[in-house]
Design a protein around this motif. Structure first.
Motif, PDB file in Angstrom:
ATOM      1  N   ARG A  27       0.844  -1.205   0.000  1.00 32.49           N
ATOM      2  CA  ARG A  27       0.000   0.000   0.000  1.00 32.49           C
ATOM      3  C   ARG A  27       0.881   1.257   0.000  1.00 32.49           C
ATOM      4  NH1 ARG A  27      -4.938   0.124   4.196  1.00 32.49           N
ATOM      5  NH2 ARG A  27      -5.465  -1.748   3.015  1.00 32.49           N
ATOM      6  N   GLU A  28       1.939   1.209   0.790  1.00 36.83           N
ATOM      7  CA  GLU A  28       2.881   2.336   0.823  1.00 36.83           C
ATOM      8  C   GLU A  28       3.567   2.500  -0.537  1.00 36.83           C
ATOM      9  OE1 GLU A  28       3.337   4.516   3.073  1.00 36.83           O
ATOM     10  OE2 GLU A  28       5.192   5.492   2.446  1.00 36.83           O
ATOM     11  N   LEU A  29       3.889   1.380  -1.170  1.00 38.84           N
ATOM     12  CA  LEU A  29       4.525   1.438  -2.492  1.00 38.84           C
ATOM     13  C   LEU A  29       3.598   2.120  -3.507  1.00 38.84           C
ATOM     14  CD1 LEU A  29       6.924   0.539  -4.345  1.00 38.84           C
ATOM     15  CD2 LEU A  29       5.570  -1.503  -4.846  1.00 38.84           C
ATOM     16  N   ARG A  30       2.325   1.756  -3.502  1.00 39.22           N
ATOM     17  CA  ARG A  30       1.389   2.391  -4.449  1.00 39.22           C
ATOM     18  C   ARG A  30       1.361   3.910  -4.242  1.00 39.22           C
ATOM     19  NH1 ARG A  30      -2.151  -1.875  -3.148  1.00 39.22           N
ATOM     20  NH2 ARG A  30      -3.490  -0.481  -1.963  1.00 39.22           N
ATOM     21  N   LYS A  31       1.372   4.303  -2.986  1.00 38.23           N
ATOM     22  CA  LYS A  31       1.347   5.735  -2.667  1.00 38.23           C
ATOM     23  C   LYS A  31       2.604   6.419  -3.201  1.00 38.23           C
ATOM     24  CE  LYS A  31       1.238   8.737   1.380  1.00 38.23           C
ATOM     25  NZ  LYS A  31       1.517   8.762   2.822  1.00 38.23           N
ATOM     26  N   ARG A  32       3.755   5.784  -2.999  1.00 35.33           N
ATOM     27  CA  ARG A  32       5.029   6.380  -3.435  1.00 35.33           C
ATOM     28  C   ARG A  32       5.116   6.472  -4.951  1.00 35.33           C
ATOM     29  NH1 ARG A  32       6.787   9.188   0.753  1.00 35.33           N
ATOM     30  NH2 ARG A  32       7.130   7.919   2.597  1.00 35.33           N
ATOM     31  N   VAL A  33       4.642   5.436  -5.626  1.00 33.56           N
ATOM     32  CA  VAL A  33       4.685   5.443  -7.096  1.00 33.56           C
ATOM     33  C   VAL A  33       3.768   6.548  -7.630  1.00 33.56           C
ATOM     34  CG1 VAL A  33       4.075   4.118  -9.176  1.00 33.56           C
ATOM     35  CG2 VAL A  33       5.374   3.037  -7.325  1.00 33.56           C
ATOM     36  N   ALA A  34       2.597   6.683  -7.045  1.00 30.05           N
ATOM     37  CA  ALA A  34       1.680   7.752  -7.474  1.00 30.05           C
ATOM     38  C   ALA A  34       2.305   9.123  -7.245  1.00 30.05           C
ATOM     39  CB  ALA A  34       0.353   7.631  -6.726  1.00 30.05           C
ATOM     40  N   GLU A  35       2.984   9.291  -6.137  1.00 32.76           N
ATOM     41  CA  GLU A  35       3.647  10.573  -5.844  1.00 32.76           C
ATOM     42  C   GLU A  35       4.769  10.838  -6.847  1.00 32.76           C
ATOM     43  OE1 GLU A  35       2.992  10.608  -0.972  1.00 32.76           O
ATOM     44  OE2 GLU A  35       4.952  10.073  -1.823  1.00 32.76           O
ATOM     45  N   ALA A  36       5.531   9.794  -7.161  1.00 35.08           N
ATOM     46  CA  ALA A  36       6.668   9.967  -8.075  1.00 35.08           C
ATOM     47  C   ALA A  36       6.206  10.335  -9.481  1.00 35.08           C
ATOM     48  CB  ALA A  36       7.498   8.683  -8.111  1.00 35.08           C
TER      49      ALA A  36
ATOM     50  N   TRP B  26     -19.839  -1.863  -4.326  1.00 28.45           N
ATOM     51  CA  TRP B  26     -18.458  -2.024  -3.847  1.00 28.45           C
ATOM     52  C   TRP B  26     -17.817  -0.641  -3.776  1.00 28.45           C
ATOM     53  CZ3 TRP B  26     -15.324  -6.963  -4.430  1.00 28.45           C
ATOM     54  CH2 TRP B  26     -16.151  -8.076  -4.508  1.00 28.45           C
ATOM     55  N   LYS B  27     -17.243  -0.329  -2.628  1.00 29.35           N
ATOM     56  CA  LYS B  27     -16.659   1.006  -2.451  1.00 29.35           C
ATOM     57  C   LYS B  27     -15.291   0.897  -1.773  1.00 29.35           C
ATOM     58  CE  LYS B  27     -21.257   2.970  -1.786  1.00 29.35           C
ATOM     59  NZ  LYS B  27     -22.205   3.628  -0.879  1.00 29.35           N
ATOM     60  N   GLY B  28     -14.390   1.787  -2.171  1.00 28.37           N
ATOM     61  CA  GLY B  28     -13.096   1.860  -1.511  1.00 28.37           C
ATOM     62  C   GLY B  28     -12.021   1.080  -2.231  1.00 28.37           C
ATOM     63  N   THR B  29     -11.164   0.445  -1.445  1.00 27.22           N
ATOM     64  CA  THR B  29      -9.978  -0.229  -1.974  1.00 27.22           C
ATOM     65  C   THR B  29      -9.932  -1.655  -1.459  1.00 27.22           C
ATOM     66  OG1 THR B  29      -8.739   1.848  -2.016  1.00 27.22           O
ATOM     67  CG2 THR B  29      -7.444  -0.170  -1.985  1.00 27.22           C
ATOM     68  N   SER B  30      -9.704  -2.591  -2.377  1.00 25.84           N
ATOM     69  CA  SER B  30      -9.557  -3.989  -1.972  1.00 25.84           C
ATOM     70  C   SER B  30      -8.141  -4.435  -2.286  1.00 25.84           C
ATOM     71  CB  SER B  30     -10.575  -4.870  -2.709  1.00 25.84           C
ATOM     72  OG  SER B  30     -10.392  -6.220  -2.329  1.00 25.84           O
ATOM     73  N   ASP B  31      -7.324  -4.562  -1.275  1.00 29.34           N
ATOM     74  CA  ASP B  31      -5.920  -4.934  -1.501  1.00 29.34           C
ATOM     75  C   ASP B  31      -5.429  -5.969  -0.493  1.00 29.34           C
ATOM     76  OD1 ASP B  31      -5.783  -3.365   0.749  1.00 29.34           O
ATOM     77  OD2 ASP B  31      -4.351  -1.918  -0.062  1.00 29.34           O
ATOM     78  N   SER B  32      -6.339  -6.759   0.029  1.00 27.93           N
ATOM     79  CA  SER B  32      -5.930  -7.804   0.974  1.00 27.93           C
ATOM     80  C   SER B  32      -5.162  -8.902   0.253  1.00 27.93           C
ATOM     81  CB  SER B  32      -7.157  -8.432   1.639  1.00 27.93           C
ATOM     82  OG  SER B  32      -7.887  -7.467   2.320  1.00 27.93           O
ATOM     83  N   ARG B  33      -4.376  -9.631   1.005  1.00 30.73           N
ATOM     84  CA  ARG B  33      -3.594 -10.718   0.401  1.00 30.73           C
ATOM     85  C   ARG B  33      -4.497 -11.842  -0.101  1.00 30.73           C
ATOM     86  NH1 ARG B  33       2.182 -13.036   2.138  1.00 30.73           N
ATOM     87  NH2 ARG B  33       2.213 -14.846   0.794  1.00 30.73           N
ATOM     88  N   ASN B  34      -5.498 -12.187   0.685  1.00 33.64           N
ATOM     89  CA  ASN B  34      -6.403 -13.264   0.298  1.00 33.64           C
ATOM     90  C   ASN B  34      -7.849 -12.831   0.547  1.00 33.64           C
ATOM     91  OD1 ASN B  34      -7.628 -15.643  -0.347  1.00 33.64           O
ATOM     92  ND2 ASN B  34      -6.805 -16.812   1.377  1.00 33.64           N
ATOM     93  N   PRO B  35      -8.356 -11.931  -0.275  1.00 30.33           N
ATOM     94  CA  PRO B  35      -9.699 -11.397  -0.002  1.00 30.33           C
ATOM     95  C   PRO B  35     -10.791 -12.456  -0.061  1.00 30.33           C
ATOM     96  CG  PRO B  35      -8.901 -10.672  -2.155  1.00 30.33           C
ATOM     97  CD  PRO B  35      -7.752 -11.340  -1.472  1.00 30.33           C
TER      98      PRO B  35
END
Lengths: 165, 131
Positions: A27-36, B26-35
């Motif tokens: 998640r932090e990586l996505r933020k950094r890439v978007a900033e860059a 569906w709203k927001g962000t889905s980035d879990s390892r195994n949703p």
């Protein structure tokens, strides 16, 4: 930390980092890439963020810490009009890496990435308990990136690149 | 947030029902390892609760999802197709969702009750394209 350096080969290094193989770092990586890539088009930025995230997730899921690659190395740079994203990690699972290389070759040799992606979706519909393994197809189709992969001395290097314009 | 809603970290799946229609958004962000591990049982219960409704699945406020999210998403659509008379899937006609709209449209041709539409960000109540 974001770094922006222009070298003699007309290469901009937007962001380099090493990452612990921990899920929260993505998640932090996505933020950094978007900033860059704040000055890039929204489309390119979104594609790069997604690609960086998918490559990093793969590195965390399938990689491992070895002596010569104890952490994941991530690079975002431009080179000769292309944006490049590289992820390097250790992995001693040769069967897994062989599958990765075959998938990258399959995508590279495909005239239409959407065909592969839809085929995989149909397989998932038929076998819902399967692992998705959609990330690389998505990088190619949604992100528009070409993929390369090398494997040497238990180190996997995956590179995604696409034209900036 | 109602009792029927599903929350997984930064992802919310909300359910709104009228007399005949249920909207699953569906709203927001889905980035879990195994949703799928968390979502599949909750989505199964959700499908059972909307069996008698015409269903809309709205992804237009989904900001980001990782590829691991696609499997439970597809499983939801497949189960709704077998359980409901009418399922409309809505994507945003912009950005990263365009690809998913096209691919889901292709998949929907193999399903009985699913139609896929895209909606312009500027015209939130106007379904522009149907496949």
């Amino acid at each position: 930390m974001v770094t922006l350096i222009k070298d003699q080969l007309n290469m901009h290094r937007y962001y380099d980092t090493t990452m612990q193989p921990a899920w929260h770092t993505v998640r932090e990586l996505r933020k950094r890439v978007a900033e860059a890539l704040v000055d890039c088009s929204a489309e390119l930025k979104a594609a790069a963020v997604m690609t960086a995230s998918e490559l990093a997730e793969n590195a965390i899921k399938y990689g491992e810490s070895i002596e010569s690659a104890s952490e994941i190395q991530f690079s975002l740079y431009s080179d000769n009009g292309e944006i490049c994203i590289e992820c390097v990690n250790g992995c001693t699972n040769t069967a897994g890496v062989t599958e990765l290389i075959e998938r990258v070759r399959e995508i590279a040799s495909s005239a239409d990435a959407s065909v592969l992606y839809i085929q995989r979706l149909e397989q998932l519909m038929a076998n819902p308990t399967d692992s998705a393994k959609l990330g690389l197809y998505r990088v190619a189709l949604e992100g528009g990136f070409a993929l390369e992969c090398t494997y040497e001395n238990d180190v996997v290097r995956v590179k995604a690149r696409r034209k900036i314009q | 947030m109602s009792d029927a809603d599903i929350q997984l970290d930064t992802l919310t799946i909300s359910v709104a029902k009228s007399a005949t229609r249920a909207t699953i958004a569906w709203k927001g962000t889905s980035d879990s390892r195994n949703p799928g591990a968390a979502l599949n049982p909750a989505l199964e219960r959700l499908v059972q609760s909307v069996e008698s409704f015409d269903v809309t699945v709205d992804f237009t406020e989904l900001e980001y999802m990782n590829s691991a999210t696609i499997a439970p998403l597809m499983e939801l659509i497949r189960k709704l197709d077998t359980s409901c008379k009418s399922v409309q899937v809505v994507f945003l006609d912009a950005g990263w969702q365009c690809t998913h709209y096209r691919c889901m449209s292709a998949i929907a041709r193999t399903l009985k009750h699913v139609t896929v539409v895209s909606r312009s960000p500027q015209q939130p109540d106007s379904m522009r394209t149907t496949r």
